[in-house]
Design an enzyme around this catalytic site. Structure first.
Site, short mmCIF file in Angstrom:
data_model
loop_
_atom_site.label_atom_id
_atom_site.label_comp_id
_atom_site.label_asym_id
_atom_site.label_seq_id
_atom_site.Cartn_x
_atom_site.Cartn_y
_atom_site.Cartn_z
N THR A 141 -39.03 8.33 104.45
CA THR A 141 -39.92 8.23 105.61
C THR A 141 -40.92 7.12 105.34
OG1 THR A 141 -39.75 10.60 105.96
CG2 THR A 141 -41.57 9.48 107.06
N LYS A 177 -38.88 9.85 113.95
CA LYS A 177 -39.44 10.74 112.92
C LYS A 177 -40.96 10.86 113.07
CE LYS A 177 -39.91 12.66 108.75
NZ LYS A 177 -39.46 13.98 108.40
N LYS A 200 -49.11 12.20 105.04
CA LYS A 200 -48.42 10.89 104.96
C LYS A 200 -47.83 10.50 106.33
CE LYS A 200 -44.19 8.80 103.32
NZ LYS A 200 -42.95 8.90 102.59
P1 NAD Z 1 -39.81 12.81 95.43
O1 NAD Z 1 -41.07 12.21 94.95
O2 NAD Z 1 -39.39 14.16 94.97
O3 NAD Z 1 -38.59 11.80 95.11
C1 NAD Z 1 -38.67 10.40 95.12
C2 NAD Z 1 -37.87 9.89 93.93
O4 NAD Z 1 -37.85 8.47 93.95
C3 NAD Z 1 -38.49 10.30 92.58
O5 NAD Z 1 -37.54 11.01 91.80
C4 NAD Z 1 -38.89 8.98 91.95
O6 NAD Z 1 -38.78 8.97 90.53
C5 NAD Z 1 -37.89 8.04 92.60
N1 NAD Z 1 -38.26 6.64 92.50
C6 NAD Z 1 -39.50 6.09 92.51
N2 NAD Z 1 -39.41 4.75 92.36
C7 NAD Z 1 -38.08 4.46 92.25
C8 NAD Z 1 -37.34 3.25 92.07
N3 NAD Z 1 -37.97 2.08 91.98
N4 NAD Z 1 -35.99 3.33 92.02
C9 NAD Z 1 -35.35 4.52 92.12
N5 NAD Z 1 -36.00 5.70 92.27
C10 NAD Z 1 -37.35 5.67 92.34
O7 NAD Z 1 -39.89 12.77 97.03
P2 NAD Z 1 -38.97 13.58 98.07
O8 NAD Z 1 -39.65 14.87 98.42
O9 NAD Z 1 -37.56 13.58 97.59
O10 NAD Z 1 -39.11 12.62 99.35
C11 NAD Z 1 -38.39 11.39 99.43
C12 NAD Z 1 -38.64 10.80 100.81
O11 NAD Z 1 -38.19 11.72 101.81
C13 NAD Z 1 -40.10 10.51 101.13
O12 NAD Z 1 -40.17 9.30 101.83
C14 NAD Z 1 -40.52 11.69 101.98
O13 NAD Z 1 -41.57 11.38 102.86
C15 NAD Z 1 -39.24 11.99 102.73
N6 NAD Z 1 -39.09 13.39 103.19
C16 NAD Z 1 -39.38 14.43 102.35
C17 NAD Z 1 -39.22 15.74 102.82
C18 NAD Z 1 -39.53 16.91 101.92
O14 NAD Z 1 -39.62 18.04 102.43
N7 NAD Z 1 -39.70 16.71 100.60
C19 NAD Z 1 -38.78 15.98 104.11
C20 NAD Z 1 -38.44 14.90 104.93
C21 NAD Z 1 -38.61 13.60 104.45
#
Ligand code: NAD
Length: 301
Positions: free
Chosen positions: A99, A174, A249
């Site tokens: 997102t 979204k 966010k």
């Molecule tokens: P998270 O922080 O659990 O996962 C993100 C991952 O990206 C981490 O494991 C981190 O180490 C990795 N990362 C960071 N820099 C990186 C790089 N340079 N290369 C590769 N990997 C890298 O976050 P999440 O909850 O999985 O959310 C991910 C996305 O999905 C966000 O944008 C969030 O807004 C969106 N989202 C989350 C949810 C939810 O309920 N968690 C729901 C809808 C959308």
């Protein structure tokens, strides 16, 4: 189901709460996932799920037909694209499920196109439970042919896939949805606290409003007070669910888009401000806990 039009090698960058289970579902469906995440625990889990964990994002991209990113924010998405685009085979399809800001999504698509690749923005709703169950909703922006090529994979990770328009329009869907959700949760919570002050019980409030003109998804599926909807986070001490940090966010992204596009979105901006303040103390609580803050600010505990 659509026809298979893309190879079986998937680069997956970002294996956190969402990306980890999404990648695991692709592996279960027979795709070969080349995974990269800098965090060792995420790497270990990906290995257990059957992914091939590689040392850099560029290595994953170079060997793949399609590259999926699931990253924390737009800055990181653009940095990662900067690292991997030159390494990828010409015409590689990049699908960003994070997102992020609409403008960042458009910039990512332009970077990919300038490097001879194809790109989609494909943010999701449905949370960690939807990622694990393969029932996410995907909102997709990009060209028709690229959407068609990504569809078989999105249908494995999701239960509903909507092609919303061109580059950035998936992110638009979204943030519009989540802005409305944030606004309706605040409005509902204010009405509940007003009802409390006026002697209206939660059960009677629910009985009337759930079938009256004030009805909303926030009330009928996600009621912010315990009782009427037994599955809502309010019954579980506001354990997320959908964390306040994530709602904050998304409302920040919506507020940016309101300003960037000259929309007189006063309530959207106010919702962003209200959640931003609540987030300073309660980032880890479900976003429906905003009702407890309104109650506290109204002189009730
Ligand atoms: P998270 O922080 O659990 O996962 C993100 C991952 O990206 C981490 O494991 C981190 O180490 C990795 N990362 C960071 N820099 C990186 C790089 N340079 N290369 C590769 N990997 C890298 O976050 P999440 O909850 O999985 O959310 C991910 C996305 O999905 C966000 O944008 C969030 O807004 C969106 N989202 C989350 C949810 C939810 O309920 N968690 C729901 C809808 C959308």
């Amino acid at each position: 189901m659509s026809t298979e039009n893309i190879g079986k090698k998937v680069g997956f960058l970002g294996l956190g709460h969402m990306g980890g289970p999404m990648a695991a579902n692709l592996i279960k469906a027979g795709y070969e996932v080349l995974a990269f995440d800098p965090v060792p625990a995420a790497q270990d889990q990906a290995r257990q799920d059957g992914a091939t964990v590689v040392a850099t994002a560029a290595e994953a991209a170079a060997a793949s037909d399609i590259v999926i990113t699931m990253l924390p924010n737009g800055r990181i998405v653009l940095d990662v694209y900067g690292d991997v685009l030159a390494a990828a085979k010409p015409g590689t399809l990049f699908v960003d499920c994070s997102t992020i800001d609409v403008a960042d999504a458009q910039a990512a698509a332009e970077l990919a196109a300038a490097a001879g690749h194809r790109a989609l923005d494909a943010p999701v709703s449905g949370g960690v439970a939807g990622a694990a169950a393969g029932t996410l909703t995907f909102m997709v922006g990009g060209a028709d042919a690229d959407f068609a090529d990504a569809l078989p994979l999105l249908e494995i990770m999701g239960g509903k896939v909507v092609h919303c328009g061109g580059a950035g329009v998936g992110q638009a869907a979204k943030i519009c949805n989540n802005m409305l959700l944030g606004i309706s949760m605040i409005g509902l919570s204010e009405a509940i606290v007003l009802g409390e002050k006026l002697g209206l019980t939660h059960d009677k409030f629910f009985d009337v409003v759930s079938t009256a003109s004030g009805q909303s998804w926030a009330l009928t599926s996600y009621c912010p007070v315990p009782g009427p909807v037994p599955t809502s986070p309010a019954n579980n001490d506001y354990k997320p669910g959908f964390a306040t940090a994530l709602m904050t966010k998304d409302l920040g992204l919506a507020a940016n888009a309101l300003q960037a596009n000259g929309v007189d979105g006063q309530i959207g901006q106010l919702a962003a401000d209200i959640y931003s303040r609540f987030n300073q103390d309660e980032a880890g609580k479900d976003f429906s806990a905003i009702v407890t803050d309104i109650r506290k600010r109204s002189g009730e505990e």
